[in-house]
Write an enzyme that holds these catalytic residues in place. Structure first.
Site, short mmCIF file in Angstrom:
data_model
loop_
_atom_site.label_atom_id
_atom_site.label_comp_id
_atom_site.label_asym_id
_atom_site.label_seq_id
_atom_site.Cartn_x
_atom_site.Cartn_y
_atom_site.Cartn_z
N ASP A 19 0.82 -1.22 0.00
CA ASP A 19 0.00 0.00 0.00
C ASP A 19 0.86 1.27 0.00
OD1 ASP A 19 0.99 -0.42 2.48
OD2 ASP A 19 -0.89 -0.15 3.57
N HIS A 37 22.47 4.70 -20.29
CA HIS A 37 21.55 4.95 -19.18
C HIS A 37 21.83 3.96 -18.04
CE1 HIS A 37 18.40 7.30 -21.74
NE2 HIS A 37 19.44 8.03 -21.40
N ASP A 52 26.10 11.57 -14.26
CA ASP A 52 25.03 12.36 -14.89
C ASP A 52 23.90 12.46 -13.88
OD1 ASP A 52 22.95 13.42 -16.37
OD2 ASP A 52 23.27 12.14 -18.12
N ASP A 85 20.47 19.19 -15.28
CA ASP A 85 20.93 17.98 -16.00
C ASP A 85 22.42 18.17 -16.33
OD1 ASP A 85 21.22 15.72 -17.51
OD2 ASP A 85 19.87 16.34 -19.12
N HIS A 118 24.22 9.19 -29.38
CA HIS A 118 23.06 9.98 -28.91
C HIS A 118 23.09 11.40 -29.46
CE1 HIS A 118 25.61 12.14 -26.00
NE2 HIS A 118 26.15 10.97 -25.71
N HIS A 166 19.14 18.49 -25.88
CA HIS A 166 17.68 18.41 -25.80
C HIS A 166 17.18 19.61 -25.00
CE1 HIS A 166 17.98 16.96 -21.59
NE2 HIS A 166 18.97 16.20 -22.02
N HIS A 184 13.65 15.86 -20.43
CA HIS A 184 13.59 15.94 -21.90
C HIS A 184 12.31 16.73 -22.17
CE1 HIS A 184 16.30 12.14 -22.35
NE2 HIS A 184 16.93 13.19 -21.91
N GLU A 205 25.79 18.31 -24.68
CA GLU A 205 26.35 17.11 -24.07
C GLU A 205 27.02 16.13 -25.03
OE1 GLU A 205 23.29 14.41 -22.48
OE2 GLU A 205 21.77 15.90 -22.96
N TYR A 251 32.14 6.86 -26.22
CA TYR A 251 32.02 5.67 -25.35
C TYR A 251 32.70 4.50 -26.03
CZ TYR A 251 28.45 9.01 -24.08
OH TYR A 251 27.81 10.18 -23.77
N ARG A 272 31.40 11.96 -21.16
CA ARG A 272 30.41 12.94 -21.63
C ARG A 272 30.55 14.17 -20.75
NH1 ARG A 272 26.35 9.96 -21.46
NH2 ARG A 272 25.28 10.41 -19.51
N GLU A 290 28.32 17.63 -19.91
CA GLU A 290 26.98 18.18 -20.17
C GLU A 290 26.72 19.42 -19.32
OE1 GLU A 290 23.71 15.56 -18.99
OE2 GLU A 290 22.35 16.64 -20.32
#
Ligand code: GLY
Ligand code: MN
Ligand code: MN
Length: 441
Positions: free
Chosen positions: A40, A243, A260, A271, A350, A354, A361, A384, A388, A406, A408
């Protein structure tokens, strides 16, 4: 009585702007349902971004029906006060509280929706509603249309066309107002401070999870509601999973860490991605590749200004990163032939940017009939670039394997350039090396 989080005049001003776009029409915006986490217990509730943007209301079982030019214009359905439920789950505004605190024209109890909503929509020329996002509410919406269908033909009206509410709201939300820009600056600054605290707390042997906790503590101490999205704390080869969400490995000597993480402040998203060495010192190859990506990232930030087509950022990135891959002898041949063949996408899979806002996003149309839109003042976007190199890729020299980088930042487009709102978190090698592990010195 709880208060609205910000001055409710801001929501009114947004509704005024929207009213000009849809005269004689109606917008129907429901809240998200609550979702069970276990037994619950529910997941933490977060309001639907469009509904929050226009009303500031944060409770489930609520819905806005906005009818520009009609009286009442702003109609809300909300949960009723309920002493027993409030004893367990906490405060609810109820019908009177919602009207008094938020200043809606008319507020009904949620239970009245099925009866009242068709009456409110009986003369609307079009209804704006986003289908297939909220299954539970889609059913209610369907019932409402059936009720309208039984009524309108008697007055010579057919069923009104339904148009997508998201596309309508996208055009407002893409251009941030002054108060939104302030809130986004705050989300950026808090997120940056969270990254700095993580850099300071990094040492060989620390867990990715512990660093994630350092971020959460830092940003929540500074007023964030929590994180804006599931944070990525990825050591070594984990950084090559775009991700990565496990965050359960131990940070080891010699590894580069990719983080990230972004804070959510008044529902606005930061971000940020930074990379730093676990032991505080970049290796030669880490430093060389990092600095090349950093140059691309800084060049991109310098490109951001009104009038630049958004797609130009992507094109520049693809060319510049492909050039890095050729310099590093990972790809052979010219930039042009490699880009044409799509060879870069194995290492850079990628997009470079964005929109950012209430959603990480964010809503907003970046292409119209196949043409990229040009950046405008008030837009907020990420920059960003990254490369990789998975550990199991035997086609590349050993020294690159297991490296993911990366960088960003979040930028607000201004009249003549951009404001890098996340600038407080270092990205130069020397600055990063001076910070990493500072808690233990
Ligand atoms: N953190 C999600 C992204 O960078 O797009
Ligand atoms: Mn991003
Ligand atoms: Mn990110």
């Amino acid at each position: 009585m709880r208060k609205a989080r910000i001055n409710t005049d801001y929501y009114k001003a947004r509704r005024r702007k929207l009213a000009q776009l849809i005269p004689n029409c109606a917008l129907v915006l429901p809240a998200w349902p609550e979702y069970i986490r276990n037994a619950d217990s529910h997941h933490n509730y977060r309001p639907e971004s469009n509904l929050y943007y226009l009303t500031g209301f944060e409770e489930p079982e609520s819905c806005l029906i906005f009818r520009p030019g009609q009286n009442p214009e702003t109609v809300m359905f909300v949960r009723q006060k309920n002493v027993e439920r409030e004893t367990w789950d906490g405060f609810r505004f109820g019908v009177d509280g919602a009207r008094e605190v938020y200043g809606y024209d008319k507020v009904y109890a949620w239970e009245e929706f099925d009866k009242v909503a068709p009456e409110l929509l009986r003369s609307s020329e079009r209804i704006y509603y986003s289908m297939f996002r909220n299954k539970e509410f889609d059913e209610k919406f369907g019932k409402m249309m059936i009720a309208l269908n039984g009524w309108r033909p008697r007055y010579g009206l057919g069923l009104p066309p339904v148009e997508d509410a998201n596309s309508l709201l996208a055009e407002l939300r893409i251009r941030k107002t002054e108060e939104e820009a302030d809130q986004m600056r705050k989300a950026s600054v808090i997120s940056a401070e969270g990254h700095i605290e993580m850099m300071k707390a990094t040492k060989v042997g620390i867990g990715e999870r512990a660093l994630h906790g350092t971020f959460l503590k830092a940003v929540m101490e500074r007023g964030a509601m929590g994180e804006a999205y599931g944070g990525i704390v990825a050591s070594g080869n984990n950084a090559t999973t775009l991700h990565y969400r496990f965050n359960d490995a131990t940070c080891e000597d010699g590894q580069l860490l990719l983080v990230d993480c972004g804070a959510e402040y008044l529902y606005y998203s930061g971000d940020i991605t930074r990379c730093w060495p676990v032991n505080g010192k970049f290796s030669a190859v880490q430093k060389r590749v990092y600095n090349k990506i950093l140059k691309v990232q800084k060049d991109l930030c310098a490109m951001v200004k009104p009038g630049v087509p958004h797609i130009e950022l992507q094109k520049f990135t693809v060319n510049a990163l492909t050039n890095v891959l050729i310099e590093e002898q990972i790809l052979k041949g010219s930039v042009e032939e490699n880009v044409k063949a799509g060879n870069h996408s194995k290492y850079y899979p990628h997009g470079v940017s964005h929109l950012l806002g209430l959603d990480t996003h964010d809503l907003g149309v970046l292409q119209v009939r196949g043409q990229s839109r040009a950046l405008e003042p008030g837009w907020v976007l990420t920059i960003e670039p990254g490369l990789y190199f998975p550990a199991n890729d035997t086609s590349i020299p050993q020294e690159f394997r297991g490296l993911g980088i990366r960088i960003e930042d979040d930028v607000l487009v201004t009249e003549d350039g951009c404001d890098v709102m996340t600038r407080d978190v270092p990205k130069e090698v020397e600055e990063i090396e001076a910070l990493v592990g500072a808690d233990f010195r």
